[in-house]
Design a protein around this motif. Structure first.
Motif, PDB file in Angstrom:
ATOM      1  N   GLU A 183       0.923  -1.047  -0.172  1.00  0.00           N
ATOM      2  CA  GLU A 183      -0.002  -0.111   0.152  1.00  0.00           C
ATOM      3  C   GLU A 183       0.977   1.198   0.037  1.00  0.00           C
ATOM      4  OE1 GLU A 183      -2.980   0.103   3.056  1.00  0.00           O
ATOM      5  OE2 GLU A 183      -3.677  -1.983   2.551  1.00  0.00           O
ATOM      6  N   ARG A 184       1.381   1.735  -1.192  1.00  0.00           N
ATOM      7  CA  ARG A 184       2.167   2.768  -1.381  1.00  0.00           C
ATOM      8  C   ARG A 184       1.581   3.892  -0.839  1.00  0.00           C
ATOM      9  NH1 ARG A 184       4.956   2.908  -7.054  1.00  0.00           N
ATOM     10  NH2 ARG A 184       2.890   3.175  -7.751  1.00  0.00           N
ATOM     11  N   PHE A 185       2.425   4.852  -0.351  1.00  0.00           N
ATOM     12  CA  PHE A 185       2.005   6.248   0.308  1.00  0.00           C
ATOM     13  C   PHE A 185       2.807   7.447  -0.166  1.00  0.00           C
ATOM     14  CE2 PHE A 185       4.556   3.885   3.309  1.00  0.00           C
ATOM     15  CZ  PHE A 185       5.573   4.896   3.929  1.00  0.00           C
ATOM     16  N   TRP A 186       2.183   8.565  -0.306  1.00  0.00           N
ATOM     17  CA  TRP A 186       3.022   9.616  -0.438  1.00  0.00           C
ATOM     18  C   TRP A 186       3.665  10.410   0.816  1.00  0.00           C
ATOM     19  CZ3 TRP A 186       4.144  11.389  -5.045  1.00  0.00           C
ATOM     20  CH2 TRP A 186       3.757  10.974  -6.252  1.00  0.00           C
ATOM     21  N   VAL A 187       4.886  10.499   0.580  1.00  0.00           N
ATOM     22  CA  VAL A 187       5.558  11.389   1.633  1.00  0.00           C
ATOM     23  C   VAL A 187       6.005  12.688   1.307  1.00  0.00           C
ATOM     24  CG1 VAL A 187       7.739  11.238   3.004  1.00  0.00           C
ATOM     25  CG2 VAL A 187       6.930   9.115   2.308  1.00  0.00           C
ATOM     26  N   TYR A 212       4.534   3.649   9.303  1.00  0.00           N
ATOM     27  CA  TYR A 212       4.524   3.542  10.566  1.00  0.00           C
ATOM     28  C   TYR A 212       3.427   4.258  11.432  1.00  0.00           C
ATOM     29  CZ  TYR A 212       8.517   0.310  11.866  1.00  0.00           C
ATOM     30  OH  TYR A 212       9.371  -0.526  12.108  1.00  0.00           O
ATOM     31  N   LEU A 213       2.568   3.731  12.094  1.00  0.00           N
ATOM     32  CA  LEU A 213       1.670   4.394  12.959  1.00  0.00           C
ATOM     33  C   LEU A 213       2.199   4.222  14.351  1.00  0.00           C
ATOM     34  CD1 LEU A 213      -1.508   2.552  11.233  1.00  0.00           C
ATOM     35  CD2 LEU A 213      -0.426   4.717  10.376  1.00  0.00           C
ATOM     36  N   SER A 214       2.433   5.326  14.965  1.00  0.00           N
ATOM     37  CA  SER A 214       3.120   5.368  16.406  1.00  0.00           C
ATOM     38  C   SER A 214       2.351   6.310  17.154  1.00  0.00           C
ATOM     39  CB  SER A 214       4.573   6.010  15.924  1.00  0.00           C
ATOM     40  OG  SER A 214       5.135   5.215  15.264  1.00  0.00           O
ATOM     41  N   SER A 215       2.581   6.203  18.302  1.00  0.00           N
ATOM     42  CA  SER A 215       2.461   7.174  19.454  1.00  0.00           C
ATOM     43  C   SER A 215       3.545   8.001  19.632  1.00  0.00           C
ATOM     44  CB  SER A 215       2.068   6.638  20.864  1.00  0.00           C
ATOM     45  OG  SER A 215       3.075   5.631  21.400  1.00  0.00           O
ATOM     46  N   TYR A 216       3.317   9.447  19.875  1.00  0.00           N
ATOM     47  CA  TYR A 216       4.378  10.372  19.793  1.00  0.00           C
ATOM     48  C   TYR A 216       4.399  11.062  21.253  1.00  0.00           C
ATOM     49  CZ  TYR A 216       3.725   9.630  14.999  1.00  0.00           C
ATOM     50  OH  TYR A 216       3.981   9.413  13.602  1.00  0.00           O
ATOM     51  N   ARG A 217       5.495  11.353  21.668  1.00  0.00           N
ATOM     52  CA  ARG A 217       5.916  12.268  22.939  1.00  0.00           C
ATOM     53  C   ARG A 217       5.789  13.648  22.384  1.00  0.00           C
ATOM     54  NH1 ARG A 217       5.339   7.965  25.499  1.00  0.00           N
ATOM     55  NH2 ARG A 217       6.931   7.266  27.123  1.00  0.00           N
ATOM     56  N   SER A 218       5.731  14.692  23.185  1.00  0.00           N
ATOM     57  CA  SER A 218       5.588  15.902  22.701  1.00  0.00           C
ATOM     58  C   SER A 218       7.040  16.516  22.348  1.00  0.00           C
ATOM     59  CB  SER A 218       4.626  16.983  23.716  1.00  0.00           C
ATOM     60  OG  SER A 218       5.357  16.887  24.943  1.00  0.00           O
ATOM     61  N   GLY A 219       7.210  17.439  21.648  1.00  0.00           N
ATOM     62  CA  GLY A 219       8.565  18.072  21.411  1.00  0.00           C
ATOM     63  C   GLY A 219       9.248  17.744  20.211  1.00  0.00           C
ATOM     64  N   ASN A 220       8.620  16.957  19.481  1.00  0.00           N
ATOM     65  CA  ASN A 220       9.125  16.475  18.078  1.00  0.00           C
ATOM     66  C   ASN A 220       9.015  17.524  17.053  1.00  0.00           C
ATOM     67  OD1 ASN A 220       9.816  13.842  18.986  1.00  0.00           O
ATOM     68  ND2 ASN A 220       7.644  13.016  18.459  1.00  0.00           N
ATOM     69  N   ILE A 221       9.975  17.830  16.210  1.00  0.00           N
ATOM     70  CA  ILE A 221       9.824  18.666  15.180  1.00  0.00           C
ATOM     71  C   ILE A 221       9.661  18.073  13.987  1.00  0.00           C
ATOM     72  CG2 ILE A 221      10.932  20.683  13.831  1.00  0.00           C
ATOM     73  CD1 ILE A 221      12.541  21.090  16.595  1.00  0.00           C
ATOM     74  N   PRO A 222       8.230  18.056  13.281  1.00  0.00           N
ATOM     75  CA  PRO A 222       8.293  17.319  11.972  1.00  0.00           C
ATOM     76  C   PRO A 222       9.167  17.777  10.868  1.00  0.00           C
ATOM     77  CG  PRO A 222       6.171  18.181  13.088  1.00  0.00           C
ATOM     78  CD  PRO A 222       7.442  18.687  13.648  1.00  0.00           C
ATOM     79  N   ILE A 223       9.597  16.922   9.891  1.00  0.00           N
ATOM     80  CA  ILE A 223      10.177  17.238   8.881  1.00  0.00           C
ATOM     81  C   ILE A 223       9.748  16.495   7.555  1.00  0.00           C
ATOM     82  CG2 ILE A 223      12.439  16.798   7.806  1.00  0.00           C
ATOM     83  CD1 ILE A 223      13.665  16.773  10.445  1.00  0.00           C
ATOM     84  N   LEU A 224       9.219  15.126   7.743  1.00  0.00           N
ATOM     85  CA  LEU A 224       8.707  14.746   6.666  1.00  0.00           C
ATOM     86  C   LEU A 224       7.336  13.863   7.338  1.00  0.00           C
ATOM     87  CD1 LEU A 224      11.353  12.834   4.514  1.00  0.00           C
ATOM     88  CD2 LEU A 224      10.306  15.045   4.118  1.00  0.00           C
ATOM     89  N   GLU A 225       6.282  13.806   6.354  1.00  0.00           N
ATOM     90  CA  GLU A 225       5.131  13.040   6.926  1.00  0.00           C
ATOM     91  C   GLU A 225       4.293  12.527   5.807  1.00  0.00           C
ATOM     92  OE1 GLU A 225       1.846  16.720   7.453  1.00  0.00           O
ATOM     93  OE2 GLU A 225       3.646  16.596   8.757  1.00  0.00           O
ATOM     94  N   THR A 226       3.150  11.717   6.169  1.00  0.00           N
ATOM     95  CA  THR A 226       2.163  11.125   5.415  1.00  0.00           C
ATOM     96  C   THR A 226       0.902  11.279   6.108  1.00  0.00           C
ATOM     97  OG1 THR A 226       1.616   9.528   3.849  1.00  0.00           O
ATOM     98  CG2 THR A 226       2.301   8.678   6.035  1.00  0.00           C
ATOM     99  N   ARG A 227      -0.072  11.057   5.416  1.00  0.00           N
ATOM    100  CA  ARG A 227      -1.800  10.997   6.005  1.00  0.00           C
ATOM    101  C   ARG A 227      -2.323   9.691   5.912  1.00  0.00           C
ATOM    102  NH1 ARG A 227      -2.599  16.181   7.992  1.00  0.00           N
ATOM    103  NH2 ARG A 227      -4.761  15.571   8.306  1.00  0.00           N
ATOM    104  N   TRP A 228      -2.738   9.317   6.757  1.00  0.00           N
ATOM    105  CA  TRP A 228      -3.591   7.940   6.746  1.00  0.00           C
ATOM    106  C   TRP A 228      -4.516   7.681   7.633  1.00  0.00           C
ATOM    107  CZ3 TRP A 228      -4.159   3.202   9.134  1.00  0.00           C
ATOM    108  CH2 TRP A 228      -4.548   2.059   8.313  1.00  0.00           C
ATOM    109  N   LYS A 229      -5.692   6.965   7.358  1.00  0.00           N
ATOM    110  CA  LYS A 229      -6.432   6.497   8.262  1.00  0.00           C
ATOM    111  C   LYS A 229      -6.998   5.019   8.070  1.00  0.00           C
ATOM    112  CE  LYS A 229     -10.863   8.361   6.361  1.00  0.00           C
ATOM    113  NZ  LYS A 229     -12.018   9.039   6.603  1.00  0.00           N
ATOM    114  N   GLY A 230      -7.658   4.193   8.799  1.00  0.00           N
ATOM    115  CA  GLY A 230      -7.953   3.121   8.602  1.00  0.00           C
ATOM    116  C   GLY A 230      -7.839   1.855   9.470  1.00  0.00           C
ATOM    117  N   ASP A 231      -7.889   0.886   9.020  1.00  0.00           N
ATOM    118  CA  ASP A 231      -7.715  -0.404   9.986  1.00  0.00           C
ATOM    119  C   ASP A 231      -6.654  -1.313   9.692  1.00  0.00           C
ATOM    120  OD1 ASP A 231      -9.912   0.417  11.843  1.00  0.00           O
ATOM    121  OD2 ASP A 231     -11.515  -0.650  10.410  1.00  0.00           O
ATOM    122  N   VAL A 232      -5.856  -1.833  10.635  1.00  0.00           N
ATOM    123  CA  VAL A 232      -4.838  -2.871  10.350  1.00  0.00           C
ATOM    124  C   VAL A 232      -5.292  -3.958  11.428  1.00  0.00           C
ATOM    125  CG1 VAL A 232      -2.415  -3.207  10.256  1.00  0.00           C
ATOM    126  CG2 VAL A 232      -3.246  -0.906  10.195  1.00  0.00           C
TER     127      VAL A 232
END
Length: 254
Positions: A129-133, A156-176
């Motif tokens: 399932e390819r995705f745009w970065v 990667y679907l992850s939990s995050y701590r506060s304080g990260n500075i985003p550089i690259l991202e993708t958008r997604w929703k659904g069920d695994v």
């Protein structure tokens, strides 16, 4: 005289072709003639870490002990830079047996370790399932000049701590459904690359880079039918790796 930069590479774990990843990372490190590298499969060589300026990790199911977490914290506090790749933040536990539908749990890593890394892996959609970065907004210097690209990798679907500075991202929703934390009903940004700085050092995390050969999924599959190289087949991935290593070795932001 140019000062030598000491790098410690930790590359090991399960379910990935660590021989391939290790070799590719070492080849990239060899492009800096002032870099000298020690190599381990886990975090046990705290002496090597204490002597290093840079830490590079490519692991899966490798959790540090309390002593090793303290060594990692000391490394960052004295200005060390940590370039973490792919499954460094991942621990998986297979709940299903042979012939059953896959069922995978992602138990918690030690909280102080995740506090340093800034995230923990929870699930990913199936490969294929390819995705745009894309660069995050505002555009960080490490993403400057990198246009959107299509990745065939583990999203990667992850939990995050506060304080990260985003550089690259993708958008997604659904069920695994094969992951215990497999429901992601709200479309949101999932970080592909982020920076977690401290006063002197910090962590740069890049989640891309899955790879697996025929014999890397044992004992779940004695022979895995497909060789997976994913983002390692993309020139832009090597560009990102070089930028990340430059951030760590040359102390540059691009």
């Amino acid at each position: 005289m140019t000062e030598v930069v000491q790098v410690h590479l930790v590359c090991g774990g399960v379910f990935h072709d660590f021989d391939f990843a290790r070799l590719e990372i070492l080849k990239l490190l060899s492009e800096w003639d002032r870099v000298r590298t020690t190599v381990g499969q886990d975090y046990s060589d705290v002496t090597a870490l204490s002597r290093s300026d840079v830490l590079v990790t490519y692991t899966c199911n490798v959790a540090p002990t309390a002593e090793q977490i303290q060594a990692l914290r000391t490394f960052i506090e004295r200005g060390g830079r940590w370039f973490a790749l792919h499954a460094t933040n991942a621990v998986t536990e297979w709940l299903s047996g042979p012939g059953e539908e896959p069922r995978v749990d992602t138990p918690d890593l030690p909280a102080p370790f995740i506090d340093m890394l800034g995230s923990q892996f929870k699930a990913h959609p199936p490969l294929g399932e390819r995705f745009w970065v894309r660069a995050s907004e505002p555009v960080h210097p490490l993403a400057e000049g990198i246009g959107p690209f299509l990745a065939d990798d583990e999203l990667y679907l992850s939990s995050y701590r506060s304080g990260n500075i985003p550089i690259l991202e993708t958008r997604w929703k659904g069920d695994v459904p094969y992951f215990t934390e497999g429901s992601w009903p709200e479309e949101s940004a999932h970080l592909v690359m982020y920076l977690r700085p401290t006063d002197l050092g910090g962590v740069l995390y890049l989640t891309l880079g899955h790879c697996r050969g025929h014999y890397d999924f044992r004992p779940v599959y004695p022979y895995y039918p497909k060789v997976e190289r994913c983002s390692w087949d993309l020139p832009v991935f090597y560009h990102l790796l070089r930028r990340g290593l430059g951030w760590a070795i040359d102390r540059t932001d691009r």
